[in-house]
Structure formats: C-alpha cells, structure tokens
Design a protein around this motif. Structure first.
Motif, PDB file in Angstrom:
ATOM      1  N   ASP A   1       0.800  -1.221   0.000  1.00  0.00           N
ATOM      2  CA  ASP A   1       0.000   0.000   0.000  1.00  0.00           C
ATOM      3  C   ASP A   1       0.834   1.272   0.000  1.00  0.00           C
ATOM      4  OD1 ASP A   1       0.459  -1.262   2.533  1.00  0.00           O
ATOM      5  OD2 ASP A   1      -0.734   0.293   3.491  1.00  0.00           O
ATOM      6  N   ARG A   2       2.175   1.160   0.062  1.00  0.00           N
ATOM      7  CA  ARG A   2       2.974   2.387  -0.058  1.00  0.00           C
ATOM      8  C   ARG A   2       3.128   2.795  -1.527  1.00  0.00           C
ATOM      9  NH1 ARG A   2       8.882   1.263  -0.451  1.00  0.00           N
ATOM     10  NH2 ARG A   2       9.072  -0.949  -0.875  1.00  0.00           N
ATOM     11  N   HIS A   3       2.673   1.932  -2.437  1.00  0.00           N
ATOM     12  CA  HIS A   3       2.724   2.266  -3.863  1.00  0.00           C
ATOM     13  C   HIS A   3       1.303   2.603  -4.326  1.00  0.00           C
ATOM     14  CE1 HIS A   3       6.715   0.507  -3.825  1.00  0.00           C
ATOM     15  NE2 HIS A   3       6.217  -0.619  -3.338  1.00  0.00           N
TER      16      HIS A   3
ATOM     17  N   ALA B   1      10.160   0.404 -11.520  1.00  0.00           N
ATOM     18  CA  ALA B   1      10.681  -0.507 -12.544  1.00  0.00           C
ATOM     19  C   ALA B   1      12.193  -0.660 -12.536  1.00  0.00           C
ATOM     20  CB  ALA B   1      10.216  -0.055 -13.926  1.00  0.00           C
ATOM     21  N   SER B   2      12.909   0.089 -11.689  1.00  0.00           N
ATOM     22  CA  SER B   2      14.368  -0.050 -11.667  1.00  0.00           C
ATOM     23  C   SER B   2      14.739  -1.383 -11.014  1.00  0.00           C
ATOM     24  CB  SER B   2      14.995   1.128 -10.927  1.00  0.00           C
ATOM     25  OG  SER B   2      14.456   1.227  -9.645  1.00  0.00           O
ATOM     26  N   PRO B   3      15.998  -1.865 -11.208  1.00  0.00           N
ATOM     27  CA  PRO B   3      16.383  -3.166 -10.642  1.00  0.00           C
ATOM     28  C   PRO B   3      16.140  -3.223  -9.130  1.00  0.00           C
ATOM     29  CG  PRO B   3      18.037  -2.394 -12.177  1.00  0.00           C
ATOM     30  CD  PRO B   3      17.062  -1.264 -12.004  1.00  0.00           C
ATOM     31  N   MET B   4      15.804  -4.431  -8.632  1.00  0.00           N
ATOM     32  CA  MET B   4      15.463  -4.578  -7.215  1.00  0.00           C
ATOM     33  C   MET B   4      16.681  -4.936  -6.367  1.00  0.00           C
ATOM     34  SD  MET B   4      11.754  -6.417  -7.596  1.00  0.00           S
ATOM     35  CE  MET B   4      11.184  -6.139  -5.929  1.00  0.00           C
TER      36      MET B   4
ATOM     37  N   PHE C   1       4.542   3.983 -12.578  1.00  0.00           N
ATOM     38  CA  PHE C   1       5.235   2.689 -12.450  1.00  0.00           C
ATOM     39  C   PHE C   1       6.676   2.769 -12.939  1.00  0.00           C
ATOM     40  CE2 PHE C   1       6.406  -1.441 -14.262  1.00  0.00           C
ATOM     41  CZ  PHE C   1       6.261  -2.252 -13.155  1.00  0.00           C
ATOM     42  N   SER C   2       6.901   3.317 -14.138  1.00  0.00           N
ATOM     43  CA  SER C   2       8.266   3.315 -14.701  1.00  0.00           C
ATOM     44  C   SER C   2       9.201   4.202 -13.888  1.00  0.00           C
ATOM     45  CB  SER C   2       8.248   3.737 -16.171  1.00  0.00           C
ATOM     46  OG  SER C   2       7.731   5.037 -16.293  1.00  0.00           O
ATOM     47  N   GLU C   3       8.676   5.285 -13.314  1.00  0.00           N
ATOM     48  CA  GLU C   3       9.537   6.196 -12.555  1.00  0.00           C
ATOM     49  C   GLU C   3       9.871   5.660 -11.161  1.00  0.00           C
ATOM     50  OE1 GLU C   3       6.783   6.935 -14.071  1.00  0.00           O
ATOM     51  OE2 GLU C   3       6.910   8.803 -15.195  1.00  0.00           O
TER      52      GLU C   3
END
Ligand SMILES: [Fe+2]
Length: 213
Positions: A85-87, A201-204, A196-198
């Motif tokens: 829920d933080r997203h 989507a960067s590596p985890m 989402f992309s900003e």
C-alpha cells in the motif's frame, strides 16, 4: 521412520470478494443501471452471443464518482493485505457490460495492469458465476475421486448484485452464457501503479561496486 508428512501450499492465487450492504447495493445499482442505459442508448445491433460495452473511461465521468470511490476503497484494502500500500494505484480503465440472453464472455485476462475486477449491477434471477482458470498448465491430470484446490485446474465464484470481485490482472477468466431472462449488467475495471516506470521498474538489487563515484 517418518516422523510427519505435511503439505505447504505454495503460490496461492487470491480472489477478493467485497459485498455491499443490500440496501446500499440496491440504491447504487439503480443509479448505475440508469446511467449505463443512458450511455448505451441507442443500442446498436450486435451479433448473437455478443454484448454491449460502454467506452472504457467511466472512471472519469462524474456519474460514476461514487463507484470509483468504492473501487478505490476496496483496492486500498487489497494493497494493505498484500503489504504494497505504499505504492499508490489508479484505475486505468473502467467500462460497463450488458450481456443479454445468450451472451457470454470468452476466456481472457487484462494485460498491463496489476489488478482487475468486476462489480455486479444486475444479475439474472437464475444466477451466474465467473470462472477462473489456473495459469499453470495441467498436463498430467489423473482423475481424482474428489477435486480439491490442489487438483482442479479451474475455480469459480458466484456473481451477485452488489458484489465486487478483485483478482490479479493475469488471472484468466470467463463468463458462461446468460441463460436467464433478464440482462446481466456488470462494470469491469483495471488498476495499475501510478508512475510505475519512474518509481518501481528499476532493478530490485543494490549495485556492489561503483557506488558514490
Ligand atoms: Fe475480464
């Protein structure tokens, strides 16, 4: 020799079922039905087995503000349950379906979204169900004496007026032929993470070298 034998269920698939209070559902459904009828009029001719659908932007229309609030509240509950829920999420598409007698929805899913859902405005008296398909291929299927969640490759849920279902957008689903006398009216929607992309989507993983250069 064996001390114990247990089973751990891995990778379950959630289906969230949200039921409105009957009086609230009846009032909301009357308003939604009138608005959907207005949007679809005059109804174009459709092939046998097909249905009428509105445009996919109902979430932007003031007449659906109350419905949008309902979806957003339910989606927040789902996000809390999943600890994501933080997203923040947003509705990316929302449309109504009218299935007359003889109409059905073939198996499909909703790509490019995180969650999908459906709300039932009007259901034929005979009742109906939505069917879900196990995404894993079931190549070997010995016939069990009794199907369980571990051996069945499909599951279904009752569609009833005032009920909202939310499920992963990748979960394939279908609706059988409406063999009732009245029309089956539902509102479908998709939810996706905002930006989402900003933001996601960067590596985890963290780089092990090249930091702070
Ligand atoms: Fe769908």
């Amino acid at each position: 020799m064996i001390e114990k034998q247990e089973v751990q269920e891995l990778f379950p698939t959630p289906l969230w079922i949200v039921d409105l209070q009957p009086a609230a559902a009846a009032a909301l459904n009357a308003r939604l039905k009138a608005e959907i009828e207005r949007l679809i009029a005059p109804r174009p001719a459709i092939p046998v087995g097909s249905n009428w659908q509105t445009t996919q932007d109902l979430h932007t229309k003031p007449a659906f503000a109350e419905f949008v609030k309902l979806v957003e509240t339910a989606a927040r509950g789902v996000a809390r349950f999943l600890h994501v829920d933080r997203h923040p999420m947003a509705i990316t598409g929302c449309w109504a379906n009218i299935n007359p007698h003889g109409a059905y929805h073939p198996t499909h899913h909703h790509p490019n979204n995180y969650l999908s859902g459906v709300y039932y405005v009007s259901i034929p008296a005979s009742g109906s169900r939505i069917a879900f398909q196990d995404p894993r291929p079931s190549m070997i299927m010995p016939k069990p004496t009794q199907y369980t969640r571990l051996t069945a490759n499909g599951a279904d849920a009752e569609s009833k007026e005032g009920r909202l279902l939310i499920f992963p957008a990748w979960l394939k689903h279908s609706v059988g032929t409406n063999d009732g006398r009245s029309e089956r009216i539902s509102i479908s929607f998709n939810l996706m993470f905002k930006n989402f992309s900003e933001t996601m989507a960067s590596p985890m993983w963290e780089p092990t070298a090249g930091k702070d250069k």
